[in-house]
Design a protein around this motif. Structure first.
Motif, PDB file in Angstrom:
ATOM      1  N   THR A  45       0.785  -1.133  -0.108  1.00 22.15           N
ATOM      2  CA  THR A  45      -0.001  -0.009  -0.099  1.00 22.15           C
ATOM      3  C   THR A  45       0.886   1.203  -0.100  1.00 22.15           C
ATOM      4  O   THR A  45       1.583   1.474   0.877  1.00 22.15           O
ATOM      5  N   PRO A  46       1.090   2.155  -1.007  1.00 28.25           N
ATOM      6  CA  PRO A  46       2.172   2.998  -0.986  1.00 28.25           C
ATOM      7  C   PRO A  46       1.616   4.056  -0.077  1.00 28.25           C
ATOM      8  O   PRO A  46       0.343   4.578  -0.171  1.00 28.25           O
ATOM      9  N   THR A  47       2.517   4.427   0.739  1.00 29.74           N
ATOM     10  CA  THR A  47       2.180   5.562   1.913  1.00 29.74           C
ATOM     11  C   THR A  47       2.645   6.685   1.398  1.00 29.74           C
ATOM     12  O   THR A  47       2.358   7.845   1.918  1.00 29.74           O
ATOM     13  N   LYS A  48       3.489   7.087   0.254  1.00 29.50           N
ATOM     14  CA  LYS A  48       4.136   8.266  -0.144  1.00 29.50           C
ATOM     15  C   LYS A  48       4.000   8.417  -1.625  1.00 29.50           C
ATOM     16  O   LYS A  48       3.644   7.505  -2.618  1.00 29.50           O
ATOM     17  N   VAL A  49       4.000   9.732  -1.998  1.00 25.37           N
ATOM     18  CA  VAL A  49       3.733  10.010  -3.591  1.00 25.37           C
ATOM     19  C   VAL A  49       5.347  10.088  -4.102  1.00 25.37           C
ATOM     20  O   VAL A  49       6.281  10.901  -3.470  1.00 25.37           O
ATOM     21  N   ALA A  50       5.348   9.549  -4.951  1.00 27.27           N
ATOM     22  CA  ALA A  50       6.860   9.907  -5.928  1.00 27.27           C
ATOM     23  C   ALA A  50       6.516  10.965  -6.918  1.00 27.27           C
ATOM     24  O   ALA A  50       5.683  11.273  -7.416  1.00 27.27           O
ATOM     25  N   LEU A  51       7.522  11.795  -6.611  1.00 27.73           N
ATOM     26  CA  LEU A  51       7.554  13.065  -7.446  1.00 27.73           C
ATOM     27  C   LEU A  51       9.157  13.611  -7.828  1.00 27.73           C
ATOM     28  O   LEU A  51      10.014  12.916  -6.830  1.00 27.73           O
ATOM     29  N   SER A  52       9.194  14.572  -8.335  1.00 28.84           N
ATOM     30  CA  SER A  52      10.399  15.016  -8.570  1.00 28.84           C
ATOM     31  C   SER A  52      10.362  16.562  -8.000  1.00 28.84           C
ATOM     32  O   SER A  52       9.590  17.306  -8.194  1.00 28.84           O
ATOM     33  N   ILE A  53      11.632  16.783  -7.310  1.00 25.70           N
ATOM     34  CA  ILE A  53      11.578  18.022  -6.584  1.00 25.70           C
ATOM     35  C   ILE A  53      13.226  18.711  -6.724  1.00 25.70           C
ATOM     36  O   ILE A  53      14.069  17.630  -6.713  1.00 25.70           O
ATOM     37  N   ARG A  54      13.424  19.916  -6.865  1.00 31.54           N
ATOM     38  CA  ARG A  54      14.650  20.423  -6.835  1.00 31.54           C
ATOM     39  C   ARG A  54      14.991  21.200  -5.499  1.00 31.54           C
ATOM     40  O   ARG A  54      14.247  21.988  -5.018  1.00 31.54           O
ATOM     41  N   LEU A  55      16.130  20.653  -4.997  1.00 32.82           N
ATOM     42  CA  LEU A  55      16.616  21.089  -3.827  1.00 32.82           C
ATOM     43  C   LEU A  55      18.251  21.692  -4.021  1.00 32.82           C
ATOM     44  O   LEU A  55      18.780  21.083  -4.963  1.00 32.82           O
ATOM     45  N   SER A  56      18.361  22.632  -3.372  1.00 32.63           N
ATOM     46  CA  SER A  56      19.987  22.849  -3.390  1.00 32.63           C
ATOM     47  C   SER A  56      21.004  21.880  -3.061  1.00 32.63           C
ATOM     48  O   SER A  56      20.594  21.039  -2.361  1.00 32.63           O
ATOM     49  N   PRO A  57      22.038  21.904  -3.834  1.00 25.95           N
ATOM     50  CA  PRO A  57      22.953  20.952  -3.529  1.00 25.95           C
ATOM     51  C   PRO A  57      23.649  20.794  -2.099  1.00 25.95           C
ATOM     52  O   PRO A  57      23.675  19.824  -1.641  1.00 25.95           O
ATOM     53  N   GLU A  58      23.514  21.975  -1.435  1.00 23.72           N
ATOM     54  CA  GLU A  58      23.937  22.170   0.118  1.00 23.72           C
ATOM     55  C   GLU A  58      23.040  21.255   0.709  1.00 23.72           C
ATOM     56  O   GLU A  58      23.449  20.398   1.674  1.00 23.72           O
ATOM     57  N   VAL A  59      21.605  21.287   0.683  1.00 24.54           N
ATOM     58  CA  VAL A  59      20.725  20.490   1.368  1.00 24.54           C
ATOM     59  C   VAL A  59      20.935  18.955   1.060  1.00 24.54           C
ATOM     60  O   VAL A  59      20.913  18.158   1.993  1.00 24.54           O
ATOM     61  N   VAL A  60      21.123  18.668  -0.096  1.00 23.35           N
ATOM     62  CA  VAL A  60      21.310  17.234  -0.582  1.00 23.35           C
ATOM     63  C   VAL A  60      22.455  16.786   0.135  1.00 23.35           C
ATOM     64  O   VAL A  60      22.257  15.503   0.501  1.00 23.35           O
ATOM     65  N   GLU A  61      23.376  17.419  -0.104  1.00 21.49           N
ATOM     66  CA  GLU A  61      24.724  16.815   0.555  1.00 21.49           C
ATOM     67  C   GLU A  61      24.701  16.711   1.967  1.00 21.49           C
ATOM     68  O   GLU A  61      25.231  15.756   2.478  1.00 21.49           O
ATOM     69  N   HIS A  62      23.894  17.642   2.534  1.00 21.88           N
ATOM     70  CA  HIS A  62      23.992  17.473   3.980  1.00 21.88           C
ATOM     71  C   HIS A  62      23.036  16.232   4.479  1.00 21.88           C
ATOM     72  O   HIS A  62      23.586  15.249   5.408  1.00 21.88           O
ATOM     73  N   TYR A  63      22.069  16.033   3.824  1.00 30.07           N
ATOM     74  CA  TYR A  63      21.180  15.039   4.298  1.00 30.07           C
ATOM     75  C   TYR A  63      21.827  13.556   3.642  1.00 30.07           C
ATOM     76  O   TYR A  63      21.677  12.718   4.528  1.00 30.07           O
ATOM     77  N   LYS A  64      22.369  13.581   2.587  1.00 36.58           N
ATOM     78  CA  LYS A  64      22.979  12.182   2.271  1.00 36.58           C
ATOM     79  C   LYS A  64      24.136  12.012   2.979  1.00 36.58           C
ATOM     80  O   LYS A  64      24.349  10.738   3.280  1.00 36.58           O
ATOM     81  N   ALA A  65      24.788  12.842   3.736  1.00 40.39           N
ATOM     82  CA  ALA A  65      25.904  12.754   4.373  1.00 40.39           C
ATOM     83  C   ALA A  65      25.415  11.975   5.802  1.00 40.39           C
ATOM     84  O   ALA A  65      26.296  11.459   6.484  1.00 40.39           O
ATOM     85  N   THR A  66      24.063  11.916   6.168  1.00 39.10           N
ATOM     86  CA  THR A  66      23.679  11.515   7.480  1.00 39.10           C
ATOM     87  C   THR A  66      23.350   9.904   7.095  1.00 39.10           C
ATOM     88  O   THR A  66      22.905   9.291   8.069  1.00 39.10           O
ATOM     89  N   GLY A  67      23.367   9.425   5.976  1.00 36.88           N
ATOM     90  CA  GLY A  67      23.331   7.888   5.675  1.00 36.88           C
ATOM     91  C   GLY A  67      22.096   7.451   5.090  1.00 36.88           C
ATOM     92  O   GLY A  67      21.135   8.474   4.759  1.00 36.88           O
ATOM     93  N   PRO A  68      21.656   6.203   5.004  1.00 40.53           N
ATOM     94  CA  PRO A  68      20.477   5.729   4.680  1.00 40.53           C
ATOM     95  C   PRO A  68      19.469   6.524   5.232  1.00 40.53           C
ATOM     96  O   PRO A  68      19.462   6.594   6.548  1.00 40.53           O
ATOM     97  N   GLY A  69      18.331   6.660   4.585  1.00 39.21           N
ATOM     98  CA  GLY A  69      17.230   7.139   5.074  1.00 39.21           C
ATOM     99  C   GLY A  69      17.082   8.573   5.066  1.00 39.21           C
ATOM    100  O   GLY A  69      16.062   9.316   5.542  1.00 39.21           O
ATOM    101  N   TRP A  70      18.041   9.308   4.350  1.00 36.55           N
ATOM    102  CA  TRP A  70      18.277  10.602   4.460  1.00 36.55           C
ATOM    103  C   TRP A  70      16.829  11.422   3.454  1.00 36.55           C
ATOM    104  O   TRP A  70      16.461  12.532   4.252  1.00 36.55           O
ATOM    105  N   GLN A  71      16.198  10.568   2.781  1.00 40.30           N
ATOM    106  CA  GLN A  71      15.167  11.239   2.189  1.00 40.30           C
ATOM    107  C   GLN A  71      13.798  11.215   3.224  1.00 40.30           C
ATOM    108  O   GLN A  71      13.139  12.206   3.426  1.00 40.30           O
ATOM    109  N   ALA A  72      13.773  10.263   3.870  1.00 41.26           N
ATOM    110  CA  ALA A  72      12.818  10.178   5.009  1.00 41.26           C
ATOM    111  C   ALA A  72      12.795  11.539   6.178  1.00 41.26           C
ATOM    112  O   ALA A  72      12.052  11.847   6.554  1.00 41.26           O
ATOM    113  N   ARG A  73      14.366  11.627   6.235  1.00 39.79           N
ATOM    114  CA  ARG A  73      14.491  12.568   7.140  1.00 39.79           C
ATOM    115  C   ARG A  73      14.187  13.722   6.719  1.00 39.79           C
ATOM    116  O   ARG A  73      13.577  15.025   7.407  1.00 39.79           O
ATOM    117  N   ILE A  74      14.214  14.157   5.231  1.00 44.21           N
ATOM    118  CA  ILE A  74      13.739  15.609   4.778  1.00 44.21           C
ATOM    119  C   ILE A  74      12.315  15.573   4.708  1.00 44.21           C
ATOM    120  O   ILE A  74      11.900  16.588   5.102  1.00 44.21           O
TER     121      ILE A  74
END
Length: 87
Positions: A45-74
């Motif tokens: 049962t899909p609980t989230k909506v797949a979409l495309s979003i543009r974020l600043s490179p700094e935000v993406v780098e910050h969250y990716k550096a926190t490891g797996p689950g970074w998209q859930a943290r955003i």
């Protein structure tokens, strides 16, 4: 350069019949299934909506550096910012 098509006899292109005989890895013998990567599979049962979003490179780098689950943290931060975290 030649426009000649190279046919790999050791790895031929699959036919419709080949796809019809194919089985999911869960039905393969375990010694063969070990060669296939584990995947999460389709959500029941899909609980989230797949979409495309543009974020600043700094935000993406910050969250990716926190490891797996970074998209859930955003997602958690966006819920808080939208006032949706009081569920």
């Amino acid at each position: 350069m030649s426009n000649k098509t190279v046919i790999d006899v050791d790895n031929p292109e699959w036919t419709d019949a080949d796809f019809g005989r194919a089985k999911p890895t869960s039905q393969l013998p375990s010694d063969i299934a070990t060669f296939f990567p584990k995947t999460r599979g389709r959500q029941k049962t899909p609980t989230k909506v797949a979409l495309s979003i543009r974020l600043s490179p700094e935000v993406v780098e910050h969250y990716k550096a926190t490891g797996p689950g970074w998209q859930a943290r955003i997602d958690e931060v966006l819920k808080k910012a939208a006032g949706l975290d009081q569920a």
